[in-house]
Every structure is written in structure tokens, then in C-alpha cells.
Design an enzyme around this catalytic site. Structure first.
Site, PDB file in Angstrom:
ATOM      1  N   THR A  96      33.222  -2.369 -15.213  1.00 47.72           N
ATOM      2  CA  THR A  96      32.677  -1.037 -14.910  1.00 47.72           C
ATOM      3  C   THR A  96      32.358  -0.835 -13.422  1.00 47.72           C
ATOM      4  OG1 THR A  96      30.478  -1.864 -15.497  1.00 47.72           O
ATOM      5  CG2 THR A  96      31.689  -0.668 -17.209  1.00 47.72           C
ATOM      6  N   GLY A 140      25.442  -4.900 -22.493  1.00 52.10           N
ATOM      7  CA  GLY A 140      25.532  -3.823 -21.510  1.00 52.10           C
ATOM      8  C   GLY A 140      24.654  -2.650 -21.949  1.00 52.10           C
ATOM      9  N   TYR A 153      39.842   2.177 -11.477  1.00 56.32           N
ATOM     10  CA  TYR A 153      39.039   2.102 -12.714  1.00 56.32           C
ATOM     11  C   TYR A 153      39.571   3.092 -13.749  1.00 56.32           C
ATOM     12  CZ  TYR A 153      35.008   2.955 -15.787  1.00 56.32           C
ATOM     13  OH  TYR A 153      34.180   3.133 -16.878  1.00 56.32           O
ATOM     14  N   ASP A 211      34.721 -13.704 -24.408  1.00 51.64           N
ATOM     15  CA  ASP A 211      35.422 -12.963 -23.355  1.00 51.64           C
ATOM     16  C   ASP A 211      36.536 -12.183 -24.045  1.00 51.64           C
ATOM     17  OD1 ASP A 211      37.175 -12.150 -21.325  1.00 51.64           O
ATOM     18  OD2 ASP A 211      36.787 -13.942 -20.115  1.00 51.64           O
ATOM     19  N   ILE A 212      36.520 -10.865 -23.926  1.00 51.43           N
ATOM     20  CA  ILE A 212      37.509 -10.074 -24.689  1.00 51.43           C
ATOM     21  C   ILE A 212      38.935 -10.287 -24.185  1.00 51.43           C
ATOM     22  CG2 ILE A 212      35.891  -8.318 -25.507  1.00 51.43           C
ATOM     23  CD1 ILE A 212      37.188  -6.406 -23.359  1.00 51.43           C
ATOM     24  N   ASP A 246      35.136   9.837 -18.475  1.00 47.01           N
ATOM     25  CA  ASP A 246      35.574  11.079 -17.811  1.00 47.01           C
ATOM     26  C   ASP A 246      36.488  10.768 -16.616  1.00 47.01           C
ATOM     27  OD1 ASP A 246      33.368   9.840 -16.545  1.00 47.01           O
ATOM     28  OD2 ASP A 246      32.674  11.708 -15.643  1.00 47.01           O
TER      29      ASP A 246
HETATM   30  N1  NAP Z   1      28.365   3.347 -16.985  1.00 48.07           N
HETATM   31  C1  NAP Z   1      28.912   4.560 -16.949  1.00 48.07           C
HETATM   32  O1  NAP Z   1      28.502   5.452 -16.184  1.00 48.07           O
HETATM   33  C2  NAP Z   1      30.058   4.889 -17.874  1.00 48.07           C
HETATM   34  C3  NAP Z   1      30.606   6.160 -17.840  1.00 48.07           C
HETATM   35  C4  NAP Z   1      31.672   6.462 -18.696  1.00 48.07           C
HETATM   36  C5  NAP Z   1      32.158   5.499 -19.558  1.00 48.07           C
HETATM   37  N2  NAP Z   1      31.624   4.257 -19.532  1.00 48.07           N
HETATM   38  C6  NAP Z   1      32.169   3.250 -20.467  1.00 48.07           C
HETATM   39  O2  NAP Z   1      31.192   2.980 -21.434  1.00 48.07           O
HETATM   40  C7  NAP Z   1      31.291   1.625 -21.878  1.00 48.07           C
HETATM   41  C8  NAP Z   1      29.946   0.950 -21.771  1.00 48.07           C
HETATM   42  O3  NAP Z   1      29.519   1.033 -20.422  1.00 48.07           O
HETATM   43  P1  NAP Z   1      28.146   0.361 -19.970  1.00 48.07           P
HETATM   44  O4  NAP Z   1      27.596   1.199 -18.869  1.00 48.07           O
HETATM   45  O5  NAP Z   1      27.318   0.034 -21.167  1.00 48.07           O
HETATM   46  O6  NAP Z   1      28.732  -0.966 -19.322  1.00 48.07           O
HETATM   47  P2  NAP Z   1      27.935  -2.211 -18.759  1.00 48.07           P
HETATM   48  O7  NAP Z   1      26.463  -1.969 -18.788  1.00 48.07           O
HETATM   49  O8  NAP Z   1      28.606  -2.595 -17.492  1.00 48.07           O
HETATM   50  O9  NAP Z   1      28.230  -3.305 -19.888  1.00 48.07           O
HETATM   51  C9  NAP Z   1      29.484  -3.867 -20.052  1.00 48.07           C
HETATM   52  C10 NAP Z   1      29.266  -5.215 -20.676  1.00 48.07           C
HETATM   53  O10 NAP Z   1      30.554  -5.805 -20.880  1.00 48.07           O
HETATM   54  C11 NAP Z   1      30.471  -7.146 -20.413  1.00 48.07           C
HETATM   55  N3  NAP Z   1      31.799  -7.634 -20.065  1.00 48.07           N
HETATM   56  C12 NAP Z   1      32.471  -7.475 -18.878  1.00 48.07           C
HETATM   57  N4  NAP Z   1      33.654  -8.116 -18.938  1.00 48.07           N
HETATM   58  C13 NAP Z   1      33.720  -8.671 -20.181  1.00 48.07           C
HETATM   59  C14 NAP Z   1      34.691  -9.486 -20.840  1.00 48.07           C
HETATM   60  N5  NAP Z   1      35.820  -9.848 -20.223  1.00 48.07           N
HETATM   61  N6  NAP Z   1      34.441  -9.871 -22.105  1.00 48.07           N
HETATM   62  C15 NAP Z   1      33.300  -9.538 -22.721  1.00 48.07           C
HETATM   63  N7  NAP Z   1      32.326  -8.790 -22.153  1.00 48.07           N
HETATM   64  C16 NAP Z   1      32.555  -8.370 -20.889  1.00 48.07           C
HETATM   65  C17 NAP Z   1      29.538  -7.082 -19.231  1.00 48.07           C
HETATM   66  O11 NAP Z   1      29.077  -8.367 -18.908  1.00 48.07           O
HETATM   67  P3  NAP Z   1      28.710  -8.692 -17.365  1.00 48.07           P
HETATM   68  O12 NAP Z   1      27.572  -7.757 -17.015  1.00 48.07           O
HETATM   69  O13 NAP Z   1      28.360 -10.126 -17.404  1.00 48.07           O
HETATM   70  O14 NAP Z   1      29.941  -8.360 -16.566  1.00 48.07           O
HETATM   71  C18 NAP Z   1      28.467  -6.155 -19.777  1.00 48.07           C
HETATM   72  O15 NAP Z   1      27.496  -6.849 -20.539  1.00 48.07           O
HETATM   73  C19 NAP Z   1      32.398   1.007 -21.012  1.00 48.07           C
HETATM   74  O16 NAP Z   1      33.613   1.083 -21.720  1.00 48.07           O
HETATM   75  C20 NAP Z   1      32.485   1.933 -19.806  1.00 48.07           C
HETATM   76  O17 NAP Z   1      33.772   1.921 -19.251  1.00 48.07           O
HETATM   77  C21 NAP Z   1      30.568   3.928 -18.741  1.00 48.07           C
END
Ligand code: NAP
Length: 278
Positions: free
Chosen positions: A62, A10, A125, A36-37, A102
Site C-alpha cells: 500500500t 492492517g 500502485y 505471505d500471500i 479508487d
Molecule cells: N489505505 C488506503 O487509503 C486505501 C485506499 C483504497 C484501497 N485500499 C486497499 O484496501 C486494502 C486494505 O488497506 P489497508 O489500509 O488496511 O492496508 P494496510 O494497513 O497497509 O494493511 C495491509 C496489510 O497487509 C500486509 N501485507 C503486506 N504484504 C503482504 C504479503 N505479501 N502477505 C501478507 N500480508 C501482507 C501488511 O503487512 P506489513 O505492514 O508488515 O507490510 C499489512 O498488515 C488494500 O487492498 C488496499 O490496497 C487502501
């Protein structure tokens, strides 16, 4: 340090891999489909094999809007699975690092949210991510890093605006009545490493400095790209998205500054580095 990262492909996971290499830490990363977590036995096995100093969970459901109609699945990934990660971290004597958001806040504040402000999510979410925080707190040693409005490699706001501009759009309609902290995945990854190196536990807010509405963010993207396009403000109601979003979710990063000795750079600076990297 030995770092095991879930969700490693991600936005944040990819940035952490680079940041860990630069800082001289060992990195092993897992993502779907290999780990898969929600499969707690597989998580236990992977953690026992890697024997990490820190287990950093970047995996999450997400899709904020999709979660409204799929809260059980979002909860399984964002909440229940974190309990399994906490147990696995304890067995390995590792620190669990849980990335949160947030969106655990309702957005009714009139000043930036501090770590000890009461969370009150208004979306599915947000509820599932808060459940993840509660689960992470069960680990004997845990660090919860709340961040916001992430942009890096992958699907995000900067990429979406850029795609519209590349397709020739000259007028963009963007929400003007939500305010938050745009944050570059690369800077957040550096922040996580700095917090680990400082031995930090508990909850810490880590975001790029400054704040913006989505419209202001879009205006700055257009300006930095030097494109002639107008960014027309629309309201949250006009955008009609399935998930409610906090109107104001600026995070106070004073604790981070106190630990690391500096704020992360202003988001405009981070955006310039992101656009230059593409
Ligand atoms: N993006 C934002 O704006 C934002 C803002 C605040 C906080 N966050 C938090 O920051 C963290 C990182 O976000 P990010 O933007 O890097 O997320 P991301 O790009 O969506 O990456 C999440 C990764 O987790 C994988 N994943 C999903 N379900 C899974 C499972 N069951 N087991 C293992 N892997 C799994 C996804 O795979 P697939 O793509 O195949 O589903 C993806 O590779 C997350 O905790 C998110 O909640 C994000």
C-alpha cells in the site's frame, strides 16, 4: 459464515475482525510473517485447512509512492499473489473478496466513478491494484470492493495530521486539488460483511458518503479536535510526491446502496467516531 482474512493486522483487517465478531461470523486472520500471500503453496494450505466460505484479501503493498520505484514487488503482492488466492478460493469453493482502490481511475472524470467506468490507472500502485482486480475475476465466485482514502488503526491521513498537531504545528500545508472519499475502516468492514450477507458478487464501490479534498479533510480534523491551526492549501505539484494521484476519484456508491439499502454514514460522522475511539 467462516471468514479467512489475509492482511489481518492492517487497517481493514483489524476492523474486519471486530465486525465479524459483532455479526457472529467465524474469523481466522493471517498476516506477515506467518502467511505471505505471494507464497501460493502456503496460501493453498491455509485455505484448505480453514475451509472458509469467504477468503477476504486485505493484504496489499500500500506504499503508493514507494511503488513507483518498486513496481515489480508491488505487482507480486497486489497482482500475482491474487491469482494464487483465486485458485485457492476455487479449490475450497469459497468466494474471493478482493479489496481494491479508487486509484484504478485516472481522475479525469467530472462525476463520481461507477463500477463499470473504464479503469485507467496513472500510478504504479494503481496499475498493480488493477492487475489484482483482473486476477480476482478469475475466481469462479468473486467480489471486488473498491474503496478510498482509508483511515483506521495504523498509518493514515488522520493519524498524520494528528501527529503534526500533537507536535504543536499551527500551520499545516495540505493538498487542495485532489478530491476523493475519506472512508473509515470500521464502516468499510461493516460494508464488506453486509455485502457478504447479501450474497453479492462482482464489483462494488464502498465509501463513506460525501467527498472532500485533502485540505477539506484536514480542516475538518482540526475543527473536530478544537485545535487552533490554519490549513493552507497547496497544489499537487507543490507537494511533489513520486506517484501521480487522480485529481478526482470520488466513487459512486449507488450499487452498494441498492444492495444494502443505505449509504455508509457521511465521512464527517465517521471521523468523529474515529477521533472518539483514540
Ligand atoms: N489505505 C488506503 O487509503 C486505501 C485506499 C483504497 C484501497 N485500499 C486497499 O484496501 C486494502 C486494505 O488497506 P489497508 O489500509 O488496511 O492496508 P494496510 O494497513 O497497509 O494493511 C495491509 C496489510 O497487509 C500486509 N501485507 C503486506 N504484504 C503482504 C504479503 N505479501 N502477505 C501478507 N500480508 C501482507 C501488511 O503487512 P506489513 O505492514 O508488515 O507490510 C499489512 O498488515 C488494500 O487492498 C488496499 O490496497 C487502501
Amino acid at each position: 459464515m467462516r471468514l479467512l482474512v489475509t492482511g489481518s493486522r492492517g487497517q481493514l483487517g483489524l476492523a474486519l475482525q471486530r465486525a465479524a465478531a459483532e455479526a457472529g461470523h467465524e474469523f481466522s486472520g493471517y498476516d506477515l510473517p506467518e502467511l505471505d500471500i505471494t507464497n501460493s503453496a502456503a496460501v493453498r494450505g491455509a485455505v484448505a485447512d480453514a475451509r472458509p466460505d469467504a477468503l477476504i484479501n486485505c493484504a496489499a503493498y500500500t506504499a503508493v509512492d514507494a511503488a513507483e520505484a518498486d513496481e515489480a514487488r508491488a505487482l507480486a503482492v497486489n497482482g500475482a499473489a491474487v491469482a494464487g488466492l483465486a485458485a485457492a478460493a476455487d479449490e475450497a469453493g469459497a468466494l474471493l473478496v478482493q479489496i481494491s482502490t479508487d486509484f484504478v481511475f485516472d481522475g479525469a472524470a467530472t462525476r463520481p466513478y461507477r463500477e463499470d467506468d473504464p479503469p485507467h490507472p496513472i500510478s504504479a500502485y494503481g496499475r498493480t491494484k488493477l492487475a489484482g482486480e483482473h486476477a480476482a475475476r478469475r475466481a469462479q465466485r468473486h467480489l471486488i470492493v473498491r474503496t478510498a482514502w482509508l483511515f483506521g488503526d495504523g498509518a493514515n491521513f488522520v493519524a498524520a495530521i494528528r501527529r503534526q498537531l500533537d507536535a504543536g504545528a499551527t500551520e499545516l500545508r495540505v493538498v487542495g486539488d485532489q478530491r476523493g472519499c475519506p472512508t473509515y475502516a470500521t464502516d468499510l468492514a461493516g460494508a464488506v460483511i453486509a455485502l457478504l450477507e447479501a450474497g453479492t458478487e462482482g464489483i462494488v464501490h464502498a465509501v463513506n458518503a460525501g467527498s472532500a479534498s485533502w485540505r477539506e479533510f484536514a480542516v475538518e480534523i482540526v475543527r473536530q479536535l478544537g485545535v487552533a491551526a490554519e490549513v493552507v492549501p497547496i497544489s499537487t505539484a507543490d507537494a511533489a510526491r513520486p506517484a501521480p494521484r487522480p485529481a478526482y476519484s470520488v466513487l459512486d456508491a449507488s450499487r452498494f446502496r441498492g444492495i444494502v439499502g443505505a449509504d455508509l454514514p457521511p465521512w464527517q460522522d465517521a471521523l468523529a467516531r474515529r477521533l472518539a475511539a483514540e
